[in-house]
Write an enzyme that holds these catalytic residues in place. Sequence first.
Site, PDB file in Angstrom:
ATOM      1  N   ARG A  22      44.214  55.796  44.245  1.00 51.88           N
ATOM      2  CA  ARG A  22      45.330  56.999  44.706  1.00 51.88           C
ATOM      3  C   ARG A  22      45.400  58.044  43.799  1.00 51.88           C
ATOM      4  NH1 ARG A  22      48.571  52.662  41.333  1.00 51.88           N
ATOM      5  NH2 ARG A  22      47.033  52.870  40.066  1.00 51.88           N
TER       6      ARG A  22
ATOM      7  N   LYS B 128      37.440  38.827  45.432  1.00 54.14           N
ATOM      8  CA  LYS B 128      37.495  37.287  44.620  1.00 54.14           C
ATOM      9  C   LYS B 128      38.867  38.059  43.858  1.00 54.14           C
ATOM     10  CE  LYS B 128      36.149  35.994  40.333  1.00 54.14           C
ATOM     11  NZ  LYS B 128      35.381  35.274  39.370  1.00 54.14           N
TER      12      LYS B 128
ATOM     13  N   HIS C   3      29.904  36.578  44.705  1.00 59.34           N
ATOM     14  CA  HIS C   3      28.291  36.900  45.162  1.00 59.34           C
ATOM     15  C   HIS C   3      27.383  36.400  44.549  1.00 59.34           C
ATOM     16  CE1 HIS C   3      29.806  37.675  40.798  1.00 59.34           C
ATOM     17  NE2 HIS C   3      28.893  37.359  40.062  1.00 59.34           N
TER      18      HIS C   3
ATOM     19  N   LYS D 228      22.576  35.962  45.760  1.00 58.70           N
ATOM     20  CA  LYS D 228      21.498  35.673  44.902  1.00 58.70           C
ATOM     21  C   LYS D 228      20.344  35.414  45.444  1.00 58.70           C
ATOM     22  CE  LYS D 228      24.720  35.503  40.287  1.00 58.70           C
ATOM     23  NZ  LYS D 228      23.828  36.684  39.140  1.00 58.70           N
TER      24      LYS D 228
ATOM     25  N   GLU E  60      28.064  31.824  30.096  1.00 57.88           N
ATOM     26  CA  GLU E  60      28.581  33.121  29.624  1.00 57.88           C
ATOM     27  C   GLU E  60      28.901  33.528  28.309  1.00 57.88           C
ATOM     28  OE1 GLU E  60      31.253  35.468  32.806  1.00 57.88           O
ATOM     29  OE2 GLU E  60      32.388  34.468  32.031  1.00 57.88           O
TER      30      GLU E  60
ATOM     31  N   ASP F 213      38.632  30.796  37.592  1.00 59.30           N
ATOM     32  CA  ASP F 213      37.430  31.786  37.489  1.00 59.30           C
ATOM     33  C   ASP F 213      36.243  31.464  38.132  1.00 59.30           C
ATOM     34  OD1 ASP F 213      38.196  34.566  37.512  1.00 59.30           O
ATOM     35  OD2 ASP F 213      36.197  33.809  35.240  1.00 59.30           O
TER      36      ASP F 213
ATOM     37  N   HIS G 113      32.623  30.148  42.306  1.00 61.15           N
ATOM     38  CA  HIS G 113      31.370  30.179  42.465  1.00 61.15           C
ATOM     39  C   HIS G 113      29.948  28.810  41.971  1.00 61.15           C
ATOM     40  CE1 HIS G 113      32.025  34.031  41.604  1.00 61.15           C
ATOM     41  NE2 HIS G 113      32.253  34.009  40.347  1.00 61.15           N
TER      42      HIS G 113
ATOM     43  N   LYS H  42      33.097  30.508  28.628  1.00 60.41           N
ATOM     44  CA  LYS H  42      33.062  32.281  28.108  1.00 60.41           C
ATOM     45  C   LYS H  42      32.707  31.495  26.194  1.00 60.41           C
ATOM     46  CE  LYS H  42      36.252  34.522  30.968  1.00 60.41           C
ATOM     47  NZ  LYS H  42      34.258  35.308  31.147  1.00 60.41           N
TER      48      LYS H  42
HETATM   49  P1  NAP Z   1      40.259  48.367  38.630  1.00 60.39           P
HETATM   50  O1  NAP Z   1      38.264  48.347  37.711  1.00 60.39           O
HETATM   51  O2  NAP Z   1      41.615  48.091  37.908  1.00 60.39           O
HETATM   52  O3  NAP Z   1      40.036  48.718  39.633  1.00 60.39           O
HETATM   53  C1  NAP Z   1      41.333  48.776  40.800  1.00 60.39           C
HETATM   54  C2  NAP Z   1      41.308  49.557  41.663  1.00 60.39           C
HETATM   55  O4  NAP Z   1      42.043  49.609  42.448  1.00 60.39           O
HETATM   56  C3  NAP Z   1      40.966  51.347  41.131  1.00 60.39           C
HETATM   57  O5  NAP Z   1      40.061  51.833  41.849  1.00 60.39           O
HETATM   58  C4  NAP Z   1      42.489  51.686  41.395  1.00 60.39           C
HETATM   59  O6  NAP Z   1      42.309  53.005  41.438  1.00 60.39           O
HETATM   60  C5  NAP Z   1      42.635  51.085  43.175  1.00 60.39           C
HETATM   61  N1  NAP Z   1      43.798  50.815  43.029  1.00 60.39           N
HETATM   62  C6  NAP Z   1      44.670  50.075  42.714  1.00 60.39           C
HETATM   63  N2  NAP Z   1      46.257  50.747  42.490  1.00 60.39           N
HETATM   64  C7  NAP Z   1      45.920  50.790  43.805  1.00 60.39           C
HETATM   65  C8  NAP Z   1      46.799  51.528  45.942  1.00 60.39           C
HETATM   66  N3  NAP Z   1      48.383  51.062  45.213  1.00 60.39           N
HETATM   67  N4  NAP Z   1      46.712  51.866  46.383  1.00 60.39           N
HETATM   68  C9  NAP Z   1      44.592  51.858  46.278  1.00 60.39           C
HETATM   69  N5  NAP Z   1      44.104  51.984  45.184  1.00 60.39           N
HETATM   70  C10 NAP Z   1      44.229  51.095  44.610  1.00 60.39           C
HETATM   71  O7  NAP Z   1      39.390  46.578  38.830  1.00 60.39           O
HETATM   72  P2  NAP Z   1      37.816  45.528  39.309  1.00 60.39           P
HETATM   73  O8  NAP Z   1      37.747  45.647  38.286  1.00 60.39           O
HETATM   74  O9  NAP Z   1      37.157  47.268  40.251  1.00 60.39           O
HETATM   75  O10 NAP Z   1      37.848  44.864  39.964  1.00 60.39           O
HETATM   76  C11 NAP Z   1      38.512  44.952  41.420  1.00 60.39           C
HETATM   77  C12 NAP Z   1      38.886  43.755  42.355  1.00 60.39           C
HETATM   78  O11 NAP Z   1      37.454  43.567  42.080  1.00 60.39           O
HETATM   79  C13 NAP Z   1      40.170  42.902  41.505  1.00 60.39           C
HETATM   80  O12 NAP Z   1      39.948  41.995  42.785  1.00 60.39           O
HETATM   81  C14 NAP Z   1      38.583  42.087  40.992  1.00 60.39           C
HETATM   82  O13 NAP Z   1      39.261  40.672  40.606  1.00 60.39           O
HETATM   83  C15 NAP Z   1      37.295  41.459  41.958  1.00 60.39           C
HETATM   84  N6  NAP Z   1      36.208  41.433  40.944  1.00 60.39           N
HETATM   85  C16 NAP Z   1      36.147  42.675  40.325  1.00 60.39           C
HETATM   86  C17 NAP Z   1      34.873  42.225  39.599  1.00 60.39           C
HETATM   87  C18 NAP Z   1      34.492  43.140  38.485  1.00 60.39           C
HETATM   88  O14 NAP Z   1      33.184  43.095  37.558  1.00 60.39           O
HETATM   89  N7  NAP Z   1      35.078  44.433  37.550  1.00 60.39           N
HETATM   90  C19 NAP Z   1      33.828  40.921  39.175  1.00 60.39           C
HETATM   91  C20 NAP Z   1      34.579  40.170  40.222  1.00 60.39           C
HETATM   92  C21 NAP Z   1      35.490  40.189  40.913  1.00 60.39           C
HETATM   93  P3  NAP Z   1      43.710  54.229  41.366  1.00 60.39           P
HETATM   94  O15 NAP Z   1      44.240  53.412  40.007  1.00 60.39           O
HETATM   95  O16 NAP Z   1      43.344  55.356  41.180  1.00 60.39           O
HETATM   96  O17 NAP Z   1      44.969  53.850  42.834  1.00 60.39           O
END
Ligand code: NAP
Length: 484
Positions: free
Chosen positions: A51, A148, A178, A182, A216, A235, A240, A331
């Site tokens: 967004r 996930k 992921h 590995k 972790e 989680d 995993h 954790k």
């Molecule tokens: P995040 O940092 O909160 O990022 C969310 C992203 O979604 C941002 O780019 C946000 O940008 C965008 N977004 C939010 N609402 C939106 C909307 N209505 N339309 C379009 N874009 C939107 O989350 P994240 O940690 O990257 O995680 C993303 C996904 O990966 C989740 O499902 C999480 O469970 C999974 N995941 C993450 C990790 C990790 O290490 N971070 C690991 C495993 C899985 P804007 O606010 O600019 O829209």
Amino acid sequence: MVSRVIPVDPFDLVIFGGTGDLARRKILPGLYRRFCAGQMPEDAAIIGAARSEMDDAGYRQMVADAIREFGGVPPGEDDQIARFLERIGYETVDATGTGGWAQLKGRMREGCVRAFYFSVGPSLFGAIAERLHSNGLATADSRIVVEKPFGHDLASARALNRTLAQHFDESQIYRIDHYLGKETVQNLMAVRFANVLFEPLWNAQYVDHIQITVAETVGVGGRGGYYDKSGAMRDMVQNHLMQLFCLIAMEPPAKFEPDSVRDEKLKVIRALEPVDPHHIVRGQYAATNGDPDYRDDVEDPRSTTESFIALKCHISNWRWAGTPFYLRTGKKLRARASEIAVVFKDAPHSIFGAEAGRHRNVLVIRLQPNEGMTLDVTIKEPGPGGMRLVDVPLDMSFADALGPDAQDVTDAYERLIMDVIRGNQTLFMRGDEVEAAWAWTDPLIEGWTARGDVPKPYDPGSAGPEDALMLMHRDGRRWREIRT
Ligand code: NAP
């Protein structure tokens, strides 16, 4: 050894959530590494979508910063990064609205692979799938990559599967875990199924037990809000650990092909016995020195969510009847370490007498850190002084034998994204697998919720609650030490 990197076909990859944490830490640096490795064709295009208002130049700057911060880039790669950035674009798109979709469509090219990575919160998965379809972005050859968590329980996973199925065929849906990307996890399959040595021993007759540990050192950190509704079981175990468990326990698939492998994994999950509540230990880190407790981290002084879980389970089939599998994850533990240990039984008779002590072969598949495999074998301790036995690890990573390329640093995410582009689903979870895993975990969670079980406190930096150690001690076994 010369590395054989085969470039993938031209592609358009849209990363929904392209400004988020996962995209910046893993996806974009991983794509850059694939570019550097020569795997990305000249006409690949990567489009961030979120967004936030941003133009291409702004996003390229963000991507460059992410690559430098998280990509392990040595100094002097500015030209390389600049060439990678030529492939990068950005579109402001609201997943739940109408804005930006037509512009995004305008960027997509005909005749090349289209992949859409849903790196956004799970509540948006359905909305994006629906809009890709209604705005005419999804072609018959398009793929979606779903992060996930895939559901919160069986009912929500089923609902999400149904929603995605309205817009995409199962062959187009890549549910990412992921851990499956590995190197050692894939090596596990090679070791099991490309050698005659292990498979004859890979059963209840010769294996005493199997341990899977994912430990972790970090706490829940900034993810407290999400984590407290989830806990270690949802989680980590449901996805995993379950995936690792399937690969270690499954029957040999007929072929290394997506449905052959996934059929065998599914059979393992379906053959899992319900777990005796006495064989589940839940824990919550509780500092005694003034450091934040789990409950401080999640801002709920009465939370009963587990940050640690250990359990013993059994598979009801001919291969594994009677062999326990011990799983644990948590954790704020002593070290960051993930491994699978296959502990073989004692030799049926020791010709060396009781004083030689107890020696067992242990195959350790190490996922992190230091990915690799070792096999503990018992040999004579060198030197004079009679027959003394000692266990030594045989290093099965073969880095020396295969040369520097064997120490492949390809991250799981980049490997899996390239599989998406190639259209290979072998290392992705199928919808029925995910549902079967929830069907096994749901009753366990419902059970402890109905009983009002409270997690046992454990010290940060420990190996978890005392009861988790007892889970194995009672059986005359012990956990391997958690160490890096
Ligand atoms: P995040 O940092 O909160 O990022 C969310 C992203 O979604 C941002 O780019 C946000 O940008 C965008 N977004 C939010 N609402 C939106 C909307 N209505 N339309 C379009 N874009 C939107 O989350 P994240 O940690 O990257 O995680 C993303 C996904 O990966 C989740 O499902 C999480 O469970 C999974 N995941 C993450 C990790 C990790 O290490 N971070 C690991 C495993 C899985 P804007 O606010 O600019 O829209």
